[in-house]
Design a protein around this motif. Sequence first.
Motif, PDB file in Angstrom:
ATOM      1  N   TYR A 112       0.846  -1.197   0.000  1.00  0.00           N
ATOM      2  CA  TYR A 112       0.000   0.000   0.000  1.00  0.00           C
ATOM      3  C   TYR A 112       0.879   1.244   0.000  1.00  0.00           C
ATOM      4  N   LEU A 113       0.637   2.130  -0.959  1.00  0.00           N
ATOM      5  CA  LEU A 113       1.474   3.320  -1.149  1.00  0.00           C
ATOM      6  C   LEU A 113       0.699   4.572  -0.761  1.00  0.00           C
ATOM      7  N   ILE A 114       1.360   5.446  -0.030  1.00  0.00           N
ATOM      8  CA  ILE A 114       0.759   6.705   0.419  1.00  0.00           C
ATOM      9  C   ILE A 114       1.732   7.840   0.121  1.00  0.00           C
ATOM     10  N   ILE A 115       1.245   8.900  -0.491  1.00  0.00           N
ATOM     11  CA  ILE A 115       2.035  10.124  -0.660  1.00  0.00           C
ATOM     12  C   ILE A 115       1.388  11.204   0.190  1.00  0.00           C
ATOM     13  N   LYS A 116       2.160  11.725   1.120  1.00  0.00           N
ATOM     14  CA  LYS A 116       1.648  12.745   2.049  1.00  0.00           C
ATOM     15  C   LYS A 116       2.688  13.833   2.200  1.00  0.00           C
ATOM     16  N   GLY A 117       2.253  15.085   2.040  1.00  0.00           N
ATOM     17  CA  GLY A 117       3.202  16.190   2.140  1.00  0.00           C
ATOM     18  C   GLY A 117       4.269  16.063   1.069  1.00  0.00           C
ATOM     19  N   GLY A 118       5.523  15.995   1.503  1.00  0.00           N
ATOM     20  CA  GLY A 118       6.637  15.869   0.566  1.00  0.00           C
ATOM     21  C   GLY A 118       7.313  14.520   0.634  1.00  0.00           C
ATOM     22  N   ALA A 119       6.586  13.480   1.023  1.00  0.00           N
ATOM     23  CA  ALA A 119       7.204  12.163   1.181  1.00  0.00           C
ATOM     24  C   ALA A 119       6.284  11.060   0.667  1.00  0.00           C
ATOM     25  N   LEU A 120       6.907   9.938   0.322  1.00  0.00           N
ATOM     26  CA  LEU A 120       6.191   8.753  -0.135  1.00  0.00           C
ATOM     27  C   LEU A 120       6.461   7.604   0.830  1.00  0.00           C
ATOM     28  N   TYR A 121       5.418   6.878   1.202  1.00  0.00           N
ATOM     29  CA  TYR A 121       5.538   5.765   2.147  1.00  0.00           C
ATOM     30  C   TYR A 121       4.957   4.506   1.518  1.00  0.00           C
ATOM     31  N   ILE A 122       5.608   3.379   1.736  1.00  0.00           N
ATOM     32  CA  ILE A 122       5.095   2.094   1.280  1.00  0.00           C
ATOM     33  C   ILE A 122       4.911   1.192   2.493  1.00  0.00           C
ATOM     34  N   HIS A 123       3.687   0.688   2.661  1.00  0.00           N
ATOM     35  CA  HIS A 123       3.339  -0.174   3.783  1.00  0.00           C
ATOM     36  C   HIS A 123       2.880  -1.534   3.271  1.00  0.00           C
ATOM     37  N   LYS A 124       2.949  -2.512   4.145  1.00  0.00           N
ATOM     38  CA  LYS A 124       2.457  -3.843   3.792  1.00  0.00           C
ATOM     39  C   LYS A 124       0.950  -3.817   3.586  1.00  0.00           C
ATOM     40  N   CYS A 125       0.252  -2.990   4.361  1.00  0.00           N
ATOM     41  CA  CYS A 125      -1.190  -2.800   4.236  1.00  0.00           C
ATOM     42  C   CYS A 125      -1.514  -1.411   4.784  1.00  0.00           C
ATOM     43  N   PRO A 126      -2.708  -0.885   4.559  1.00  0.00           N
ATOM     44  CA  PRO A 126      -3.041   0.442   5.079  1.00  0.00           C
ATOM     45  C   PRO A 126      -2.889   0.492   6.595  1.00  0.00           C
ATOM     46  N   PRO A 127      -2.123   1.441   7.147  1.00  0.00           N
ATOM     47  CA  PRO A 127      -1.954   1.526   8.607  1.00  0.00           C
ATOM     48  C   PRO A 127      -3.259   1.905   9.293  1.00  0.00           C
ATOM     49  N   ASN A 128      -3.428   1.433  10.533  1.00  0.00           N
ATOM     50  CA  ASN A 128      -4.663   1.691  11.271  1.00  0.00           C
ATOM     51  C   ASN A 128      -4.943   3.174  11.447  1.00  0.00           C
ATOM     52  N   SER A 129      -3.897   3.955  11.642  1.00  0.00           N
ATOM     53  CA  SER A 129      -4.090   5.393  11.843  1.00  0.00           C
ATOM     54  C   SER A 129      -4.659   6.055  10.595  1.00  0.00           C
TER      55      SER A 129
END
Length: 457
Positions: free
Chosen positions: A254-271
């Motif tokens: 699962y990929l998330i782009i927030k602000g000026g950064a990109l994050y890759i997680h195994k699945c969507p984080p609970n938060s």
Amino acid sequence: DHSDDQRKLSSRLVHLHRDESLGLGLSIKGGSDHSLPILISRIVSQSPADLCKQLFIGDEIIAVNGVDFDSTTTHDEALKLLRQSDDEISMKVRHHRVANIYRKQWRKNDNQFIDLQDDNPLIKKTSTLDLNDPKELIQNESNGANSWKECVRMELFLSNLSQYVSFSDKLRDAGFEVRAINGQTALVQCDNQEMCREWCQTITNAINNLTLNHMKLLNKSLPKSEHILYMGWVSECQTIGYQPKQSYKWSQEYLIIKGGALYIHKCPPNSLIQNDSQLNIQLINKSLYHYNCYQSVFRCLKPNEQLDDKRNVCIIQSAEESSPKYLSTETSDDLTNLKNAWHRANYHSVTQLGSKTFPVVCDGMSGSLTLDWRMGFALYDPLVKEYKWNYKFHQLKHSSDDGNHELSLTFVTNPNDSRITETQLLECNSLQNLLYCMHAFLSAKVASVDPRFLQSS
């Protein structure tokens, strides 16, 4: 006429009251100009057509307020009558067996059908995929209304649809898999490719709408520079074995782009799901990979650059990594949205950073090269405590490096004649970091003068 008698016997009369904002809440397809009867192709959630519980996608409209629809009725004529009717409408409809493609159904294992219930995401954040009994509409004992007999229900919120066989680059033949965030899965085989494409698009649109609404909800409490710009599933390529018997395995992340950064997680984080105050902490601490845009590069690959038959591939790499991450999205639209989100994030990353300084050697003298959002390229001489030279970003004509420590920058010095240039030779021990940062600043500058980018931002 036997067919006309059968038509009347199988029909049912439905009464609707037009809503001021939603109207009747249905869409139609067909007409004599399309060689089809007038069919209900869409029902809007929480609309009069939805709340009456007597209308279904694929129903044929036989008459409206006593005016019959026959084999000569065109699409426009039916649409005009529906729009110009009074607020109180009586509609005669019948279930149309041959309208499978409009009726939101597929065959599954020869004994089940699929139906898409489009709940209002602003109210529940849940839209669901329902596996239904193959029998015709059943009678509800409590109110006499017809409805589907439900067997299995899957939440579509943050779920993943893929036409690929798991872990591979092989496309299913007219089939796809839907995987919910709770681990529930459904493998669906359609009758043909056309039906498969239509349903993949329908479900993908539902998932994307839910995701977009959730992003809007999350962004309400965030400053614009920290907005979530992209959320979605991607496949990451992992190399197995060594040449010449090298193969590739694709895993879902699962990929998330927030602000000026990109994050890759195994699945969507609970938060992310619950919208709590720990979002930033979880994004960083629980991510598989974390990229600051100004220290990384992102590029979409051409078909001849791709590793195997997986489509819609891009790469991302930070200065500290020896090899890039290969990522694939399910659709080309997803890849376009991901690319656009990266450019916006890169802009936020660079403008928040403002400037970045690197120790360099120029003309045998130690100094520092600063990349500054307003100033451009500037070399600072610590001995005389002033800038030795300064060029705007748009003055850079070309650059080259030896892949080790040396960098050559050529700048246009005469705005009226691009042939008049100056070249500065630099040595930098952190050359890769400098090059990636240069790329980020230059990309952000280009984006900042693009009207389409400014409008979307």
